[in-house]
Design an enzyme around this catalytic site. Structure first.
Site, mmCIF file in Angstrom:
data_model
loop_
_atom_site.group_PDB
_atom_site.id
_atom_site.type_symbol
_atom_site.label_atom_id
_atom_site.label_comp_id
_atom_site.label_asym_id
_atom_site.label_seq_id
_atom_site.Cartn_x
_atom_site.Cartn_y
_atom_site.Cartn_z
ATOM 1 N N CYS A 75 7.483 -1.572 7.364
ATOM 2 C CA CYS A 75 7.138 -0.403 8.171
ATOM 3 C C CYS A 75 6.484 -0.940 9.443
ATOM 4 O O CYS A 75 6.548 -2.136 9.701
ATOM 5 C CB CYS A 75 6.248 0.589 7.413
ATOM 6 N N HIS A 77 -0.877 -17.942 -5.728
ATOM 7 C CA HIS A 77 -2.134 -17.555 -6.364
ATOM 8 C C HIS A 77 -2.125 -16.164 -6.988
ATOM 9 O O HIS A 77 -2.857 -15.922 -7.949
ATOM 10 C CB HIS A 77 -3.276 -17.621 -5.361
ATOM 11 N N GLY A 105 3.132 -2.526 7.879
ATOM 12 C CA GLY A 105 3.238 -3.107 6.540
ATOM 13 C C GLY A 105 2.224 -2.509 5.578
ATOM 14 O O GLY A 105 2.401 -2.574 4.368
ATOM 15 N N ILE A 106 1.202 -1.897 6.089
ATOM 16 C CA ILE A 106 0.099 -1.416 5.259
ATOM 17 C C ILE A 106 0.507 -0.205 4.415
ATOM 18 O O ILE A 106 0.259 -0.168 3.208
ATOM 19 C CB ILE A 106 -1.130 -1.104 6.135
ATOM 20 N N GLY A 107 1.125 0.789 5.034
ATOM 21 C CA GLY A 107 1.516 1.981 4.291
ATOM 22 C C GLY A 107 2.468 1.663 3.158
ATOM 23 O O GLY A 107 2.305 2.144 2.027
ATOM 24 N N MET A 108 3.460 0.845 3.446
ATOM 25 C CA MET A 108 4.420 0.450 2.419
ATOM 26 C C MET A 108 3.716 -0.285 1.280
ATOM 27 O O MET A 108 4.000 -0.053 0.103
ATOM 28 C CB MET A 108 5.509 -0.441 3.008
ATOM 29 N N HIS A 117 11.408 4.327 9.214
ATOM 30 C CA HIS A 117 12.021 4.274 10.535
ATOM 31 C C HIS A 117 11.419 3.171 11.414
ATOM 32 O O HIS A 117 12.131 2.524 12.160
ATOM 33 C CB HIS A 117 11.895 5.636 11.236
ATOM 34 N N ARG A 130 -5.229 -21.504 -13.511
ATOM 35 C CA ARG A 130 -6.419 -20.666 -13.350
ATOM 36 C C ARG A 130 -6.090 -19.321 -12.703
ATOM 37 O O ARG A 130 -6.795 -18.341 -12.893
ATOM 38 C CB ARG A 130 -7.489 -21.399 -12.546
#
Length: 144
Positions: free
Chosen positions: A64, A97, A67-70, A8, A131
């Protein structure tokens, strides 16, 4: 095809991202949510992430409030490398990277114009390999 998902708190920004994708003729599948009514983000993060892992979608974008929870939820799905990005440079570097296959945005952190630039960068940047490939492989081995 791009997998989209939000809760939401990210619904309005997800709708702006859909308009941007439409304007660029980029196909997407929206895994929800479908309104700004309170909901549980792990449901939508998992659905979008599984579509990416199965190859139904090339990459995914989750939104969200932070952004962290998602991102945390998506990264629980084996094969997902989801990064929270708040600027185009972090989106570029996580593709170059880390070969991130999902992007998480915080609707409370970035506005629609910045989100559009982040999404564009994320979708247009290729993985460098070299690398960095060994490091991505080491991360993948941690999932076992």
């Amino acid at each position: 095809m791009i997998a989209l998902g939000s809760d939401h708190g990210g619904f309005a920004l997800k709708e702006k991202i859909k308009a941007y994708l439409d304007s660029e003729d980029i196909l997407y599948k929206d895994f929800g949510c479908e309104s700004a009514e309170r909901c549980d983000y792990p449901i939508y993060a998992k659905a979008a992430a599984e579509a990416v892992v199965k190859g139904e979608c090339l990459r995914g974008i989750l939104v969200c409030t932070s952004g962290i929870g998602m991102s945390i939820a998506a990264n629980k799905v084996k094969g997902i490398r989801c990064a929270v990005c708040s600027d185009p440079l972090s989106a570029e570097l996580t593709r170059r990277h880390n070969d991130a296959n999902m992007l998480a945005l915080g609707a409370g952190m970035v506005g629609p114009n910045m989100a559009e630039r982040i999404v564009e960068t994320f979708l247009c940047t290729e993985f460098e390999g070299g690398r960095h490939a060994k490091r991505v492989e080491l991360i993948s081995e941690m999932e076992s």
